[in-house]
Design an enzyme around this catalytic site. Sequence first.
Site, PDB file in Angstrom:
ATOM      1  N   TYR A  49      39.435  44.802  46.460  1.00  0.00           N
ATOM      2  CA  TYR A  49      38.392  44.207  47.305  1.00  0.00           C
ATOM      3  C   TYR A  49      38.867  44.064  48.755  1.00  0.00           C
ATOM      4  O   TYR A  49      38.121  44.389  49.686  1.00  0.00           O
ATOM      5  CB  TYR A  49      37.975  42.843  46.742  1.00  0.00           C
ATOM      6  CG  TYR A  49      37.336  42.920  45.377  1.00  0.00           C
ATOM      7  CD1 TYR A  49      36.394  43.898  45.078  1.00  0.00           C
ATOM      8  CD2 TYR A  49      37.663  42.010  44.362  1.00  0.00           C
ATOM      9  CE1 TYR A  49      35.807  43.982  43.814  1.00  0.00           C
ATOM     10  CE2 TYR A  49      37.086  42.088  43.103  1.00  0.00           C
ATOM     11  CZ  TYR A  49      36.171  43.074  42.836  1.00  0.00           C
ATOM     12  OH  TYR A  49      35.594  43.164  41.587  1.00  0.00           O
TER      13      TYR A  49
HETATM   14  C1  LIG Z   1      39.597  45.595  39.147  1.00  0.00           C
HETATM   15  C2  LIG Z   1      39.285  46.925  38.505  1.00  0.00           C
HETATM   16  C3  LIG Z   1      37.801  47.050  38.240  1.00  0.00           C
HETATM   17  C4  LIG Z   1      39.698  48.040  39.485  1.00  0.00           C
HETATM   18  O1  LIG Z   1      39.482  49.296  38.882  1.00  0.00           O
HETATM   19  P1  LIG Z   1      40.672  50.380  38.859  1.00  0.00           P
HETATM   20  O2  LIG Z   1      40.071  51.679  38.480  1.00  0.00           O
HETATM   21  O3  LIG Z   1      41.796  49.875  38.051  1.00  0.00           O
HETATM   22  O4  LIG Z   1      41.119  50.347  40.368  1.00  0.00           O
HETATM   23  P2  LIG Z   1      41.329  51.540  41.376  1.00  0.00           P
HETATM   24  O5  LIG Z   1      42.323  52.463  40.811  1.00  0.00           O
HETATM   25  O6  LIG Z   1      40.041  52.105  41.837  1.00  0.00           O
HETATM   26  O7  LIG Z   1      41.850  50.801  42.672  1.00  0.00           O
HETATM   27  C5  LIG Z   1      42.746  49.814  42.596  1.00  0.00           C
HETATM   28  C6  LIG Z   1      44.122  50.424  42.764  1.00  0.00           C
HETATM   29  O8  LIG Z   1      44.192  51.741  43.257  1.00  0.00           O
HETATM   30  C7  LIG Z   1      44.591  51.721  44.672  1.00  0.00           C
HETATM   31  N1  LIG Z   1      43.767  52.737  45.307  1.00  0.00           N
HETATM   32  C8  LIG Z   1      42.460  52.936  45.128  1.00  0.00           C
HETATM   33  N2  LIG Z   1      42.050  53.987  45.847  1.00  0.00           N
HETATM   34  C9  LIG Z   1      43.144  54.439  46.498  1.00  0.00           C
HETATM   35  C10 LIG Z   1      43.371  55.506  47.394  1.00  0.00           C
HETATM   36  N3  LIG Z   1      42.384  56.307  47.794  1.00  0.00           N
HETATM   37  N4  LIG Z   1      44.611  55.715  47.835  1.00  0.00           N
HETATM   38  C11 LIG Z   1      45.602  54.922  47.447  1.00  0.00           C
HETATM   39  N5  LIG Z   1      45.451  53.897  46.605  1.00  0.00           N
HETATM   40  C12 LIG Z   1      44.228  53.663  46.144  1.00  0.00           C
HETATM   41  C13 LIG Z   1      44.368  50.309  45.054  1.00  0.00           C
HETATM   42  O9  LIG Z   1      45.026  49.848  46.157  1.00  0.00           O
HETATM   43  C14 LIG Z   1      44.893  49.690  43.771  1.00  0.00           C
HETATM   44  O10 LIG Z   1      46.221  50.071  43.562  1.00  0.00           O
HETATM   45  P3  LIG Z   1      47.332  49.142  43.043  1.00  0.00           P
HETATM   46  O11 LIG Z   1      46.845  48.397  41.861  1.00  0.00           O
HETATM   47  O12 LIG Z   1      48.399  50.087  42.681  1.00  0.00           O
HETATM   48  O13 LIG Z   1      47.605  48.269  44.218  1.00  0.00           O
HETATM   49  C15 LIG Z   1      40.093  47.150  37.183  1.00  0.00           C
HETATM   50  O14 LIG Z   1      41.462  47.169  37.477  1.00  0.00           O
HETATM   51  C16 LIG Z   1      39.777  46.080  36.159  1.00  0.00           C
HETATM   52  O15 LIG Z   1      38.849  46.243  35.365  1.00  0.00           O
HETATM   53  N6  LIG Z   1      40.571  44.987  36.141  1.00  0.00           N
HETATM   54  C17 LIG Z   1      40.409  43.937  35.171  1.00  0.00           C
HETATM   55  C18 LIG Z   1      39.066  43.281  35.250  1.00  0.00           C
HETATM   56  C19 LIG Z   1      38.803  42.673  36.596  1.00  0.00           C
HETATM   57  O16 LIG Z   1      39.637  41.970  37.163  1.00  0.00           O
HETATM   58  N7  LIG Z   1      37.596  42.916  37.108  1.00  0.00           N
HETATM   59  C20 LIG Z   1      37.154  42.357  38.341  1.00  0.00           C
HETATM   60  C21 LIG Z   1      36.578  41.018  38.044  1.00  0.00           C
HETATM   61  S1  LIG Z   1      35.743  40.416  39.481  1.00  0.00           S
END
Ligand SMILES: CC(C)(COP(=O)(O)OP(=O)(O)OC[C@H]1O[C@@H](n2cnc3c(N)ncnc32)[C@H](O)[C@@H]1OP(=O)(O)O)[C@@H](O)C(=O)NCCC(=O)NCCS
Length: 190
Positions: free
Chosen positions: A151
């Site tokens: 976020y």
């Molecule tokens: C939060 C959530 C939805 C994010 O989805 P995700 O597919 O895991 O996340 P993404 O891969 O798109 O992005 C997050 C990560 O990728 C990184 N990232 C995304 N796009 C990127 C890019 N273009 N280049 C480099 N890094 C990137 C982010 O910084 C982050 O990395 P990190 O964890 O290594 O710091 C998921 O992790 C989840 O379901 N978590 C548990 C439930 C939750 O907390 N939901 C939100 C409740 S409000």
Amino acid sequence: MRVDQRTRIVHWSPAQMRQRVDEAMSVYESAMAYPVGTGTQRRDHAVAHTSLPGYRASAALTSGDELAGFGYGYRSLPGQWWHDQVRAALGPELAAAWLRDGFELCELHVRPRYQGYGTGRRLLLALAGVVPQPRILLSTPEGPTRAWRLYLDMGFVALARGHHFPGDNRPFGILGAQLPLSVTRPARQA
Ligand SMILES: CC(C)(COP(=O)(O)OP(=O)(O)OC[C@H]1O[C@@H](n2cnc3c(N)ncnc32)[C@H](O)[C@@H]1OP(=O)(O)O)[C@@H](O)C(=O)NCCC(=O)NCCS
């Protein structure tokens, strides 16, 4: 066996969400690491949400049509539980600036084995692209989580910290972003 983390992002109508709501609740339960049964308990809420004004949903599907993740929200309006809680938490000035004509991102979840490959980011970007309101609001548990990093990376700012919703002892942050999102990095694909 290595999992293929590639997903395609689609928009779901309210009816499409209702059709696959059990699968979505299973994603929710596993993503949040909630006890077994939590998703089933949440099911009726998720179905009821599909009838709210301004409902928008996005889904991440694998090549085998497995639901890897989903996000949804709706227009945030007075009288809704979350809206009224957040209004009280923000105070009059922030509430006037952020809660008027806002979209509540109610859920965003990616199944654990698909996390960290850019799917959550693409789900959020897809939703933000079809939200007619000028701003998005959400609440998420405090902590150095992937959700927080995602976020903040996408331009959200903390409007309130350490907020306690009734019946939940975890502190939450309330975050908001103006649309369009200020995204600088390109979307990543597994
Ligand atoms: C939060 C959530 C939805 C994010 O989805 P995700 O597919 O895991 O996340 P993404 O891969 O798109 O992005 C997050 C990560 O990728 C990184 N990232 C995304 N796009 C990127 C890019 N273009 N280049 C480099 N890094 C990137 C982010 O910084 C982050 O990395 P990190 O964890 O290594 O710091 C998921 O992790 C989840 O379901 N978590 C548990 C439930 C939750 O907390 N939901 C939100 C409740 S409000």
